[in-house]
Design an enzyme around this catalytic site. Structure first.
Site, short mmCIF file in Angstrom:
data_model
loop_
_atom_site.label_atom_id
_atom_site.label_comp_id
_atom_site.label_asym_id
_atom_site.label_seq_id
_atom_site.Cartn_x
_atom_site.Cartn_y
_atom_site.Cartn_z
CG HIS A 49 -0.11 0.09 2.52
ND1 HIS A 49 0.53 -0.99 3.09
CD2 HIS A 49 0.19 1.15 3.32
CE1 HIS A 49 1.18 -0.60 4.17
NE2 HIS A 49 0.99 0.69 4.33
CG ASP A 51 2.08 4.66 4.93
OD1 ASP A 51 1.43 3.61 4.83
OD2 ASP A 51 3.16 4.73 5.55
CG HIS A 120 5.30 0.72 2.81
ND1 HIS A 120 4.88 1.95 2.33
CD2 HIS A 120 4.67 0.55 4.00
CE1 HIS A 120 4.07 2.50 3.21
NE2 HIS A 120 3.91 1.67 4.24
NE ARG A 130 6.72 -6.98 11.27
CZ ARG A 130 6.51 -5.72 10.89
NH1 ARG A 130 5.57 -4.99 11.46
NH2 ARG A 130 7.25 -5.18 9.94
O1 LIG Z 1 4.80 -2.48 10.46
C1 LIG Z 1 5.43 -2.15 9.46
O2 LIG Z 1 6.59 -2.53 9.25
C2 LIG Z 1 4.76 -1.27 8.41
C3 LIG Z 1 3.37 -0.84 8.77
C4 LIG Z 1 2.76 0.02 7.72
O3 LIG Z 1 3.19 0.11 6.61
C5 LIG Z 1 1.58 0.83 8.05
O4 LIG Z 1 1.02 0.68 9.16
O5 LIG Z 1 1.16 1.65 7.21
FE LIG Z 2 2.34 1.80 5.58
#
Ligand SMILES: O=C(O)CCC(=O)C(=O)O
Ligand SMILES: [Fe+2]
Length: 181
Positions: A49, A51, A120, A130
């Protein structure tokens, strides 16, 4: 608060953006994706996606439909290492295939500009939990995180007048919302 301020200052200096405000901060715990098997190596815990716009299948990204367009920079701080999978990946915007993989290790910070130049996602977590602190920063003052201003005052003096005023305002809003249900 201190950690996310340190991340904000890092981003602000690294990209020469001043002022830069925290816009949203949250703690994310991810557990294994159910039904994983080795024949599906490219499962995601968080699909590819962008951001600050909505990514479509053809690779275009739309800054509408409720997208968080005020998010100018993203940063993620990893809080533990005792899990398997869950790599952070940058990907090609059309094929969505990972181009760069980052191992989320405790204490590591990944920071990047939040636009379509940086699609990403997160590969599937396979074991354990995690934990990460996700942070978004904005150049737009009116999008700054109000809770942070309040928390700042509260940490200095939990009986501060502003805090009490804000809490009673929130309570009144909740009561009003309850009556509507
Ligand atoms: O947790 C991650 O490494 C990325 C999370 C992410 O891309 C987001 O929350 O927009
Ligand atoms: Fe993200």
């Amino acid at each position: 608060m201190e950690v996310s301020d340190a991340a904000r200052l890092y981003v602000s200096r690294r990209w020469g953006v001043e002022p830069l405000y925290s816009s949203f901060t949250h703690l994310v715990s991810r557990t294994p994706v159910p039904g994983l098997n080795s024949s599906r190596p490219l499962e995601f815990s968080h699909p590819i996606h962008v951001d600050n716009c909505r990514l479509f299948n053809n690779g275009t990204c739309w800054p509408g439909g409720g997208a968080f367009i005020h998010r100018h920079f993203s940063a993620i701080l990893y809080l533990n290492s005792d899990f398997d999978g869950g790599e952070f990946v940058f990907a090609d915007i059309v094929s969505r295939k990972p181009t760069v993989r980052v191992q989320p290790r405790c204490g590591r910070l990944v920071a990047f500009s939040a636009g379509p130049e940086n699609p990403h996602g997160v590969l599937a977590v396979r074991r354990g939990t995690r934990r990460a602190l996700a942070m978004w920063f904005t150049r737009t003052g009116r999008q700054r995180e109000e809770e942070r201003l309040l928390a700042d005052i509260y940490l200095r003096d939990s009986s501060a007048l502003e805090v009490r005023r804000m809490v009673s305002l929130l309570e009144r809003n909740f009561e009003r919302a309850d009556k509507l249900v």
